[in-house]
Design a protein around this motif. Structure first.
Motif, PDB file in Angstrom:
ATOM      1  N   LEU A  18       0.822  -1.212   0.000  1.00  0.00           N
ATOM      2  CA  LEU A  18       0.000   0.000   0.000  1.00  0.00           C
ATOM      3  C   LEU A  18       0.855   1.261   0.000  1.00  0.00           C
ATOM      4  O   LEU A  18       0.512   2.254  -0.638  1.00  0.00           O
ATOM      5  CB  LEU A  18      -0.944   0.004   1.196  1.00  0.00           C
ATOM      6  N   HIS A  21       2.534   1.595  -3.653  1.00  0.00           N
ATOM      7  CA  HIS A  21       1.631   1.662  -4.807  1.00  0.00           C
ATOM      8  C   HIS A  21       0.227   2.113  -4.416  1.00  0.00           C
ATOM      9  O   HIS A  21      -0.763   1.578  -4.928  1.00  0.00           O
ATOM     10  CB  HIS A  21       1.550   0.289  -5.485  1.00  0.00           C
ATOM     11  N   TRP A  25      -3.458   1.038  -6.241  1.00  0.00           N
ATOM     12  CA  TRP A  25      -4.420   0.214  -5.510  1.00  0.00           C
ATOM     13  C   TRP A  25      -5.749   0.932  -5.323  1.00  0.00           C
ATOM     14  O   TRP A  25      -6.798   0.284  -5.255  1.00  0.00           O
ATOM     15  CB  TRP A  25      -3.866  -0.207  -4.159  1.00  0.00           C
ATOM     16  N   PRO A  29      -7.392  -1.181  -8.849  1.00  0.00           N
ATOM     17  CA  PRO A  29      -6.751  -2.313  -8.169  1.00  0.00           C
ATOM     18  C   PRO A  29      -6.723  -3.601  -8.992  1.00  0.00           C
ATOM     19  O   PRO A  29      -5.731  -4.334  -8.958  1.00  0.00           O
ATOM     20  CB  PRO A  29      -7.583  -2.499  -6.906  1.00  0.00           C
ATOM     21  N   HIS A  32      -4.019  -3.383 -11.606  1.00  0.00           N
ATOM     22  CA  HIS A  32      -2.715  -3.456 -10.945  1.00  0.00           C
ATOM     23  C   HIS A  32      -2.400  -4.896 -10.543  1.00  0.00           C
ATOM     24  O   HIS A  32      -1.270  -5.367 -10.709  1.00  0.00           O
ATOM     25  CB  HIS A  32      -2.688  -2.538  -9.726  1.00  0.00           C
ATOM     26  N   LEU A  33      -3.395  -5.610 -10.031  1.00  0.00           N
ATOM     27  CA  LEU A  33      -3.193  -6.997  -9.637  1.00  0.00           C
ATOM     28  C   LEU A  33      -2.856  -7.870 -10.847  1.00  0.00           C
ATOM     29  O   LEU A  33      -1.973  -8.731 -10.773  1.00  0.00           O
ATOM     30  CB  LEU A  33      -4.446  -7.515  -8.937  1.00  0.00           C
TER      31      LEU A  33
END
Length: 73
Positions: A18, A21, A25, A29, A32-33
């Motif tokens: 967290l 980034h 997030w 999110p 990004h994942l």
């Protein structure tokens, strides 16, 4: 004891993820994942977390030793 250490490791991981980034997030999110697996260095979050975990473990060990030393006196 093992559960406590896992909790500490996961907490450090989440804090670093967290902290490094936060914008990604919060804004996107899922994207990004998905990008984490496509990264050239997919192991880097675990590497950084392990380094910080070892560092904090050393600090905890030193503080514990100092506390035990003063309790004996």
């Amino acid at each position: 004891m093992f559960k406590k250490e896992i909790l500490i490791f996961v907490s450090i991981f989440l804090f670093l993820a967290l902290g490094m980034h936060m914008n990604q997030w919060l804004t996107h999110p899922l994207t990004h994942l998905n990008n984490l697996s496509a990264n050239k260095m997919p192991y880097h979050p675990l590497l950084y977390t392990t380094i910080v975990y070892i560092f904090t473990g050393l600090i905890r060990a030193v503080l514990s030793a100092v506390i035990k030393l003063f309790r004996k006196r």
